[in-house]
Design an enzyme around this catalytic site. Sequence first.
Site, PDB file in Angstrom:
ATOM      1  N   SER A  23       0.835  -1.198   0.000  1.00  0.00           N
ATOM      2  CA  SER A  23       0.000   0.000   0.000  1.00  0.00           C
ATOM      3  C   SER A  23       0.878   1.260   0.000  1.00  0.00           C
ATOM      4  O   SER A  23       1.719   1.421  -0.880  1.00  0.00           O
ATOM      5  CB  SER A  23      -0.950  -0.041   1.204  1.00  0.00           C
ATOM      6  N   HIS A  33      -8.089  -4.844  -1.177  1.00  0.00           N
ATOM      7  CA  HIS A  33      -6.852  -4.216  -0.701  1.00  0.00           C
ATOM      8  C   HIS A  33      -6.216  -4.993   0.449  1.00  0.00           C
ATOM      9  O   HIS A  33      -4.983  -5.018   0.581  1.00  0.00           O
ATOM     10  CB  HIS A  33      -7.152  -2.776  -0.254  1.00  0.00           C
ATOM     11  N   ASP A  51      -9.634  -4.099  -5.569  1.00  0.00           N
ATOM     12  CA  ASP A  51      -9.042  -3.155  -4.623  1.00  0.00           C
ATOM     13  C   ASP A  51      -9.654  -1.776  -4.859  1.00  0.00           C
ATOM     14  O   ASP A  51      -9.442  -1.166  -5.905  1.00  0.00           O
ATOM     15  CB  ASP A  51      -7.522  -3.103  -4.831  1.00  0.00           C
TER      16      ASP A  51
END
Length: 418
Positions: free
Chosen positions: A226, A359, A327
């Site tokens: 991320s 995600h 995501d």
Amino acid sequence: MVTSPSPVEPASEGDMDAAADLKPLRRSSTSINNNHNSGSLARRRTKSSPVLCRSESLGREIGHAASETYLITRLAFTLLRYLGVGRRWISRLLALGLYAMLLMPGFLRVLYKYFTSSQIRRSIVYGDQPRNRLDLYLPKNIDTPKPVIVFVTGGAWIIGYKGWGSLLGFQLAERDIIVTCIDYRNFPQGTIGDMVEDVSRGISFVCNNVANYGGDPNRIYLMGQSAGAHIASCALLKHAIKESKGESVSWSASQINAYFGLSGGYNLTNLVDHFDRRGLYRSIFLSIMEGDESLQRFSPEILVEDPSARNAIPLLPHIVLFHGTEDFSIPSDSSITFVDTLKRVGARAELILYHGKTHTDLFIQDALRGGKEELFDFIVEYLHAGDAEALANDAMAPPRKRLCPEPLVKLAGLVSPF
């Protein structure tokens, strides 16, 4: 030109206590002089009393747990303060609370192991700035040098924390892989330039010191998730550019065998509006990224096409990006376009998409499920490529333990705010 890293300033007394048992595995042997008098020996025995050692160790553990709990609580309140308490964020926070409660059985097991396992060296100091600490996850047996992953956790550039990588660290350590989870300054303690600087300093520490902990300095890999994937890629690319210009550096991009980017965003100019709609408001995001004019400077997808990076491209390692097609926090297009750009400028790049994954599926839910999992198996096989003995051990290894019941994992996926 690679130079030795500058010495780190002495840590505070509290830092020294927290890192008291974080010494390298390779120690020189010592012996007691038989000519010492009995009084000296008595004092030595008193100092090494098992009861006292256990008490001191317990005290350190309690103090460390308290400090870590305080830090996590402060990060949560920081997030609240900067994102506000509008209806959108109240609903997201409620969803996050329910998500965490559903996965709590697994989180508690990981947390217990984090504070009790002898396979982790916590809060090793790697620099002189706040949060310049890293955790080191070690295999049970280090009879030969092991491959090393330098992992940078996510957290929206605001709540990143090295402890978020503990599940990955423990699971890879079970496969004879050393994992280092780097902590770094978050906003508002620092902005993106500070984060990139911290991560680069952490990579330098690993490259120059991991051999003392049983790691193979010739098999170091960089990974981020991320926001951590964005920060790590910035650190790698900016360092390669400096190196290509002949500037003095404390580690070399050639020391990184591969870069793994998990669910990352690599072109910030395309993500500002998306983040704003998701609740990471434009004003806050631009403050994190040091203003609108800095978005391109911290967008790896844009940087690799800049003429100044032309000579840096050959220095980059193999880049592998992973992304779930469902995501919604950072769309998979972020990885798709970055890989296309990397290939266009001549870099070695590969994209692996996971259909239906969100995600957090790849990093949290799937890891808590245990068993076989594509991403985990890919990383292990990649790091052990060419090592017949390690591959044979992987084939015989028991499946990863399930840490959370499947109904709870599925419900968590349905309520996840990510």
